[in-house]
Each structure stands twice: as C-alpha cells, then as structure tokens.
Design a protein around this motif. Structure first.
Motif, short mmCIF file in Angstrom:
data_model
loop_
_atom_site.label_atom_id
_atom_site.label_comp_id
_atom_site.label_asym_id
_atom_site.label_seq_id
_atom_site.Cartn_x
_atom_site.Cartn_y
_atom_site.Cartn_z
N ALA A 134 0.82 -1.21 0.00
CA ALA A 134 0.00 0.00 0.00
C ALA A 134 0.86 1.26 0.00
CB ALA A 134 -0.94 0.00 1.19
N ASN A 135 2.05 1.17 0.58
CA ASN A 135 2.96 2.32 0.65
C ASN A 135 3.89 2.40 -0.56
OD1 ASN A 135 1.98 3.20 3.15
ND2 ASN A 135 3.35 1.83 4.27
N ARG A 136 3.78 1.47 -1.50
CA ARG A 136 4.60 1.46 -2.72
C ARG A 136 6.10 1.43 -2.40
NH1 ARG A 136 1.09 -0.02 -6.65
NH2 ARG A 136 -0.80 1.24 -6.59
N ASP A 137 6.47 0.62 -1.43
CA ASP A 137 7.86 0.52 -0.99
C ASP A 137 8.47 -0.73 -1.61
OD1 ASP A 137 10.27 0.29 0.32
OD2 ASP A 137 9.42 0.23 2.34
N ALA A 138 9.16 -0.57 -2.74
CA ALA A 138 9.69 -1.72 -3.47
C ALA A 138 10.72 -2.48 -2.66
CB ALA A 138 10.30 -1.26 -4.80
N ALA A 139 11.70 -1.77 -2.09
CA ALA A 139 12.75 -2.45 -1.31
C ALA A 139 12.15 -3.12 -0.08
CB ALA A 139 13.83 -1.45 -0.91
N GLY A 140 11.20 -2.45 0.57
CA GLY A 140 10.55 -3.04 1.74
C GLY A 140 9.78 -4.29 1.36
N TYR A 141 9.15 -4.27 0.19
CA TYR A 141 8.42 -5.45 -0.27
C TYR A 141 9.36 -6.63 -0.50
CZ TYR A 141 6.03 -8.65 -3.38
OH TYR A 141 5.53 -9.80 -3.95
N ILE A 142 10.48 -6.38 -1.19
CA ILE A 142 11.42 -7.47 -1.46
C ILE A 142 11.97 -8.03 -0.15
CG2 ILE A 142 13.62 -8.04 -2.55
CD1 ILE A 142 12.95 -5.83 -4.63
N ARG A 143 12.32 -7.15 0.77
CA ARG A 143 12.85 -7.59 2.07
C ARG A 143 11.82 -8.46 2.80
NH1 ARG A 143 16.45 -5.58 6.22
NH2 ARG A 143 17.09 -3.88 4.85
N ALA A 144 10.59 -8.01 2.89
CA ALA A 144 9.56 -8.75 3.62
C ALA A 144 9.21 -10.05 2.91
CB ALA A 144 8.32 -7.88 3.80
N ASN A 145 9.19 -10.03 1.58
CA ASN A 145 8.90 -11.25 0.83
C ASN A 145 9.97 -12.31 1.09
OD1 ASN A 145 7.44 -12.79 -1.23
ND2 ASN A 145 9.24 -12.45 -2.50
#
Length: 224
Positions: A134-145
């Motif tokens: 929802a926050n459009r955080d690409a690096a955060g998404y990859i890290r959490a994934n």
C-alpha cells in the motif's frame, strides 16, 4: 522487523556480536542493498564512491566488491568497471529454475517441523507485506517477501541448501526491483496464502506447488 532472521549475515548481525570489521561492514551493507533491490540493474559503482559512503579506505571497499563479484551480486568488466548485473532472459530462467528446485525442497523438508507459531509468524509477515504494498515501498516489499520465505525455510534445518537459495536471491535482487515495478502489486502475493493454507493442512504436494508457483510466476513476466 526481521526478528526471525537476525542470525544471518545477510539480514544483519545479532546485537551481541562484536562490531564488524570495515570490510565486513561494507560487504554486509552492499549485500543487503543489492539483495533487497535498492540498487537497480546496471548501476555503476566505484571504489571511491563506496569508500565515501561507508567512510572507509579503498582497501575494505575493494575487498567487499571482490567478494560480491565472486558471489555474482556484482559484475566486473575487463576494464575493471563494476556494476550491478543486467540479467539476460536465459540467466533469469536459470535462476528461476534454481529457486524452484531449492525452495520447493526446503519447503518440503520444513513441513514436518511446522507448528502453529511458525504459521502465525508467516501470517504476521504477510499482513505486513500488504501494508508495504500500500505504501509502494519496493525495497521493503522485497525484504519482507524474502523474510516470509526464509522464515519457512529455516524449519527445514538445511543450512547449506538455504545458503545456496540466499545466493540466488542476491543475484536476483536488482532484477526483483524491476519485477516489482512491472507487477504493480496491490496486495500480498496470492501464493503466500496458499503456502500458509498448505502448512495448516499438512499438505506437502500443495505446499510444493504453491512455493514453485510463487517463486517462478513473477520472473516469467520478465522473460520475452
């Protein structure tokens, strides 16, 4: 975040560990940025720039770069130019196949050791992924994934296999940033819910299928 991953040099040292050397600090910092897609494909890096960024001399910067080149996280031309790799379609297909082989096997080995605490942890991570999207955080998404997958695979108790999977993640990091942009996600990956459901049911074939689909279906979009 990433409380389940603190023992890994990729995700960060434990608080009780001694302070890393200058070389280790640069290596870990660059490694994390590459793995989590904070540096785009084909981005040039210089030893001088790395030294300024990490406040170190050229020697630890050079040593860190050499390690990352050896791991396939960085490319070095014949002239000595260093950059993040721009993967060909064949290379993306090869790494996707490696993810399918390694991660399906890790998941299969993890399922006999799965417990409700693990399932609860995976659900918590997946909820966090929805917020990151929802926050459009690409690096955060990859890290959490990657945290989602690593949390599951730790239950396999197969450290050599997990280390190989992490090396593949590292080589794919910049490409995953490009993939995130292409996918334009609006929610956590559908296959994560299938992975959690298969764990709850003790369904090993279903888990293997969900993991294989999750780690390969997105990368297929980049090939063509």
């Amino acid at each position: 975040m990433l409380s389940s991953s603190r023992s890994s040099p990729i995700f960060g040292p434990r608080a009780a560990e001694p302070a890393p050397s200058a070389h280790d600090r640069v290596y870990r910092g660059l490694r994390s940025r590459i793995m989590f897609g904070q540096i785009p494909p084909g981005a040039p890096l210089t030893l001088r720039g790395i030294g300024r960024e990490f406040d170190v001399s050229m020697t630890p910067a050079r040593e860190a770069v050499q390690r990352l080149v050896a791991e396939g996280a960085l490319s070095m031309s014949a002239s000595g130019r260093v950059s993040t790799p721009e993967l060909s379609n064949d290379r993306i297909e090869e790494l996707a196949a490696l993810r399918a082989l390694l991660e399906v096997e890790l998941a299969s080995r993890a399922i006999p050791r799965a417990h409700m605490a693990l399932i609860d942890r995976l659900q918590t991570i997946n909820t966090g992924i929805s917020e990151i999207v929802a926050n459009r955080d690409a690096a955060g998404y990859i890290r959490a994934n990657l945290e989602f997958h690593r949390t599951l695979y730790l239950r396999a108790q197969a450290p050599a296999m997990l280390a190989m999977a992490e090396t593949v993640w590292l080589q794919l990091g910049p490409t995953m940033r490009a993939l995130y942009t292409r996918l334009r996600r609006s929610e956590a990956p559908h296959y994560h819910r299938l992975i959690i459901a298969a764990l709850k049911a003790g369904d090993e074939p279903g888990l293997r299928l969900a993991v294989r689909s999750d780690v390969t279906q997105g990368l297929k979009m980049l090939v063509g």
